[in-house]
Design a protein around this motif. Structure first.
Motif, short mmCIF file in Angstrom:
data_model
loop_
_atom_site.label_atom_id
_atom_site.label_comp_id
_atom_site.label_asym_id
_atom_site.label_seq_id
_atom_site.Cartn_x
_atom_site.Cartn_y
_atom_site.Cartn_z
N UNK A 7 -26.12 -27.21 36.77
CA UNK A 7 -25.57 -28.56 36.77
C UNK A 7 -25.05 -28.93 38.15
N UNK A 8 -24.38 -27.97 38.84
CA UNK A 8 -23.87 -28.24 40.18
C UNK A 8 -25.01 -28.54 41.14
N UNK A 9 -26.13 -27.82 41.00
CA UNK A 9 -27.25 -28.02 41.91
C UNK A 9 -27.87 -29.39 41.73
N UNK A 10 -27.75 -29.94 40.52
CA UNK A 10 -28.33 -31.25 40.26
C UNK A 10 -27.50 -32.36 40.90
N UNK A 11 -26.22 -32.11 41.13
CA UNK A 11 -25.36 -33.15 41.69
C UNK A 11 -25.34 -33.13 43.21
N UNK A 12 -25.78 -32.04 43.82
CA UNK A 12 -25.82 -31.97 45.27
C UNK A 12 -27.15 -32.52 45.76
N UNK A 13 -27.33 -33.84 45.64
CA UNK A 13 -28.59 -34.49 45.99
C UNK A 13 -28.34 -35.58 47.00
N UNK A 14 -29.36 -35.99 47.76
CA UNK A 14 -29.21 -37.07 48.71
C UNK A 14 -28.80 -38.35 48.00
N UNK A 15 -28.13 -39.26 48.75
CA UNK A 15 -27.64 -40.49 48.15
C UNK A 15 -28.77 -41.37 47.64
N UNK A 16 -29.97 -41.22 48.16
CA UNK A 16 -31.10 -42.04 47.73
C UNK A 16 -31.73 -41.55 46.44
N UNK A 17 -31.23 -40.45 45.90
CA UNK A 17 -31.83 -39.86 44.70
C UNK A 17 -30.73 -39.57 43.69
N UNK A 18 -30.90 -40.03 42.46
CA UNK A 18 -29.87 -39.81 41.44
C UNK A 18 -29.98 -38.42 40.88
N UNK A 19 -28.85 -37.95 40.29
CA UNK A 19 -28.85 -36.63 39.66
C UNK A 19 -29.81 -36.59 38.50
N UNK A 20 -29.94 -37.73 37.80
CA UNK A 20 -30.85 -37.78 36.65
C UNK A 20 -32.28 -37.53 37.07
N UNK A 21 -32.73 -38.19 38.16
CA UNK A 21 -34.11 -38.03 38.58
C UNK A 21 -34.38 -36.60 39.03
N UNK A 22 -33.42 -36.00 39.70
CA UNK A 22 -33.58 -34.61 40.13
C UNK A 22 -33.61 -33.71 38.92
N UNK A 23 -32.75 -33.99 37.95
CA UNK A 23 -32.73 -33.20 36.72
C UNK A 23 -34.05 -33.27 35.99
N UNK A 24 -34.64 -34.44 35.92
CA UNK A 24 -35.93 -34.59 35.25
C UNK A 24 -37.01 -33.79 35.96
N UNK A 25 -36.98 -33.82 37.29
CA UNK A 25 -37.97 -33.06 38.06
C UNK A 25 -37.79 -31.56 37.84
N UNK A 26 -36.53 -31.13 37.82
CA UNK A 26 -36.27 -29.71 37.61
C UNK A 26 -36.76 -29.26 36.23
N UNK A 27 -36.53 -30.09 35.22
CA UNK A 27 -37.00 -29.75 33.88
C UNK A 27 -38.53 -29.76 33.81
N UNK A 28 -39.16 -30.70 34.50
CA UNK A 28 -40.63 -30.74 34.53
C UNK A 28 -41.19 -29.47 35.16
N UNK A 29 -40.59 -29.04 36.26
CA UNK A 29 -41.05 -27.84 36.95
C UNK A 29 -40.81 -26.61 36.07
N UNK A 30 -39.65 -26.54 35.45
CA UNK A 30 -39.34 -25.41 34.58
C UNK A 30 -40.32 -25.34 33.42
N UNK A 31 -40.61 -26.47 32.79
CA UNK A 31 -41.55 -26.51 31.66
C UNK A 31 -42.94 -26.07 32.08
N UNK A 32 -43.36 -26.47 33.27
CA UNK A 32 -44.70 -26.11 33.75
C UNK A 32 -44.79 -24.65 34.16
N UNK A 33 -43.70 -24.11 34.70
CA UNK A 33 -43.75 -22.76 35.27
C UNK A 33 -43.50 -21.67 34.25
N UNK A 34 -42.78 -21.97 33.17
CA UNK A 34 -42.29 -20.93 32.26
C UNK A 34 -43.43 -20.26 31.48
#
Length: 263
Positions: free
Chosen positions: A8-35
């Motif tokens: 959760x902490x890693x999702x909030x440490x994002x550039x101001x041009x990118x929301x935590x939600x969008x980063x979270x969605x990308x992380x979940x997409x990558x996790x789903x594809x890689x697992x």
């Protein structure tokens, strides 16, 4: 909970041009594809994300123990992911998951909806949702019925290896519930072949006189058909095999329950 908090902490440490939600969605997409044992290129292709983004997220997930990387450069579920999955499966209540689907289906077809689970040589009722009509089935949540005399039971039996069905028949003796119950092995095997062909099972007064149902198996989290759903009513409404008209509704509801179980 430590790794989840760090995630959760890693999702909030994002550039101001990118929301935590969008980063979270990308992380979940990558996790789903890689697992599932994918390589880096597979994850890039499946997610459609830039290579640099995928590389960064994979590195984070490995660092957080949600993924591990094997010597062949394939990714797999790491200890944090496996621990989370285990806790989820242990807390999973199939009746709770299936109940809202049964409510919607009963409203849609105005028939009684059952969801049951395989329990040894029987099916146990987990859910019963009544129709708006005045009649009531004799079924009760927590009660059980024989596999071979019920639609839900036959839907499950149809996925068993033939040897296991034969063992079941010899063990139980295929006792009769009504004059319509299948009581010989050859007829049961033929019926199960038909269920495998059509994708649904029928109970034409075989478990309870005067009632009919159409049933479909439900795959559990591991892909094993250990649950089933049925649409039941009195024979006066759906004489003979006409209850099969509701098979598409049963299939759709069973698929939705399976989806909610993680299939």
């Amino acid at each position: 909970m430590g790794n989840i908090a760090r995630m959760g902490e890693s999702l909030t440490r994002t550039p101001s041009t990118q929301t935590a939600t969008s980063v979270g969605e990308k992380m979940l997409d990558v996790l789903s594809a890689a697992v599932v044992g994918a390589r880096f290129a597979d994850v890039v292709a499946q997610t459609g994300l830039p290579k640099a983004t995928v590389h960064r997220i994979l590195h984070q997930l490995v660092d957080l123990d949600f993924l591990v990387r094997d010597p062949s450069d394939r990714f797999a579920a790491g200890p944090a992911m496996l621990g989370l999955a285990g806790r989820t499966l242990n807390s999973l209540d199939v009746a709770t998951v299936a109940h809202p689907v049964a409510v919607d289906l009963a409203r849609e077809v105005d028939c009684t909806i059952h969801v049951g689970a395989e329990s040894g040589e029987e099916v146990v009722y987990l859910v019963r949702q009544d129709a708006s009509k005045p009649y009531r089935m004799r079924s009760r949540v927590g009660s059980s019925m024989a596999m071979h005399s019920s639609g839900m039971g036959k839907a499950i039996l149809a996925t068993w290896p033939r040897e296991r069905v034969i063992e079941y028949a010899h063990s139980t003796g295929l006792p009769s519930r009504t004059v319509h119950t299948i009581t010989d092995l050859d007829s049961l095997l033929a019926e199960l072949d038909e269920i495998s062909r059509t994708g649904y099972a029928l109970d034409l007064g075989e478990n309870e006189g005067g009632t009919v149902c159409v049933a479909v198996g439900i795959a559990d989290t591991f892909g094993r058909v250990s649950y089933a759903l049925s649409i039941s009513t009195i024979e006066l409404e759906y004489a003979g095999r006409t209850i099969s008209e509701l098979a598409p509704h049963a299939r759709a509801a069973a698929a939705e329950i399976a989806r909610r179980l993680g299939r």
